[in-house]
Design a protein around this motif. Sequence first.
Motif, PDB file in Angstrom:
ATOM      1  N   ILE A   1     105.933 -12.011  31.395  1.00 54.88           N
ATOM      2  CA  ILE A   1     104.549 -11.556  31.285  1.00 54.88           C
ATOM      3  C   ILE A   1     104.550 -10.035  31.385  1.00 54.88           C
TER       4      ILE A   1
ATOM      5  N   TYR B   1      97.058  -9.556  32.823  1.00 56.90           N
ATOM      6  CA  TYR B   1      98.387 -10.044  32.470  1.00 56.90           C
ATOM      7  C   TYR B   1      98.324 -10.857  31.194  1.00 56.90           C
ATOM      8  N   ARG B   2      99.367 -10.724  30.394  1.00 56.39           N
ATOM      9  CA  ARG B   2      99.482 -11.524  29.178  1.00 56.39           C
ATOM     10  C   ARG B   2     100.908 -12.033  29.058  1.00 56.39           C
TER      11      ARG B   2
ATOM     12  N   THR C   1     104.384 -12.664  27.242  1.00 54.52           N
ATOM     13  CA  THR C   1     105.217 -12.003  26.238  1.00 54.52           C
ATOM     14  C   THR C   1     105.810 -13.083  25.316  1.00 54.52           C
TER      15      THR C   1
ATOM     16  N   LEU D   1      98.226 -18.225  31.076  1.00 58.53           N
ATOM     17  CA  LEU D   1      98.274 -16.981  30.301  1.00 58.53           C
ATOM     18  C   LEU D   1      98.534 -17.248  28.821  1.00 58.53           C
ATOM     19  N   HIS D   2      99.066 -18.417  28.506  1.00 58.58           N
ATOM     20  CA  HIS D   2      99.243 -18.798  27.103  1.00 58.58           C
ATOM     21  C   HIS D   2      97.881 -18.955  26.428  1.00 58.58           C
TER      22      HIS D   2
ATOM     23  N   GLN E   1      95.022 -17.316  27.283  1.00 53.86           N
ATOM     24  CA  GLN E   1      94.436 -15.986  27.107  1.00 53.86           C
ATOM     25  C   GLN E   1      94.904 -15.076  28.235  1.00 53.86           C
ATOM     26  N   PRO E   2      94.879 -13.760  28.011  1.00 56.78           N
ATOM     27  CA  PRO E   2      95.201 -12.827  29.094  1.00 56.78           C
ATOM     28  C   PRO E   2      94.168 -12.953  30.227  1.00 56.78           C
ATOM     29  N   ARG E   3      94.603 -12.724  31.456  1.00 57.96           N
ATOM     30  CA  ARG E   3      93.719 -12.835  32.619  1.00 57.96           C
ATOM     31  C   ARG E   3      94.175 -11.856  33.702  1.00 57.96           C
TER      32      ARG E   3
END
Length: 111
Positions: free
Chosen positions: A59, A76-77, A79, A17-18, A20-22
């Motif tokens: 996240i 999800y991304r 935080t 997730l670092h 990109q959002p997925r």
Amino acid sequence: MTPLKSGTVDLVILSALHEQPRYGLELADHIGTRSGGLFELSEGSLYPALLRLSKAGLIEGEWQPTPGGGSPRKVYRLTDSGGQELARRRAEWERLQVAVNALLLRRGVRA
């Protein structure tokens, strides 16, 4: 494929997730592909991990429309807190690698 050990699931999710959002299944596919097919995250381990990371504030998920008009997906991304936790866990992982390699290769660890 091999299931990920519980201690590494959060680390690989945060790392993915670092980048990109997925959304969930995209995340599982990415981890499987990036690991050369070695690691597999089943839905039974992926979604509880996402919930745990979300509750910890590492996240956050947001429902987004699916291209082509399908059902919305929760994307999800990471935080800011998640980025800090990822940095901490990466450093811990690197220290662990050095120690294990020292044992396997019969070399001492330099502090």
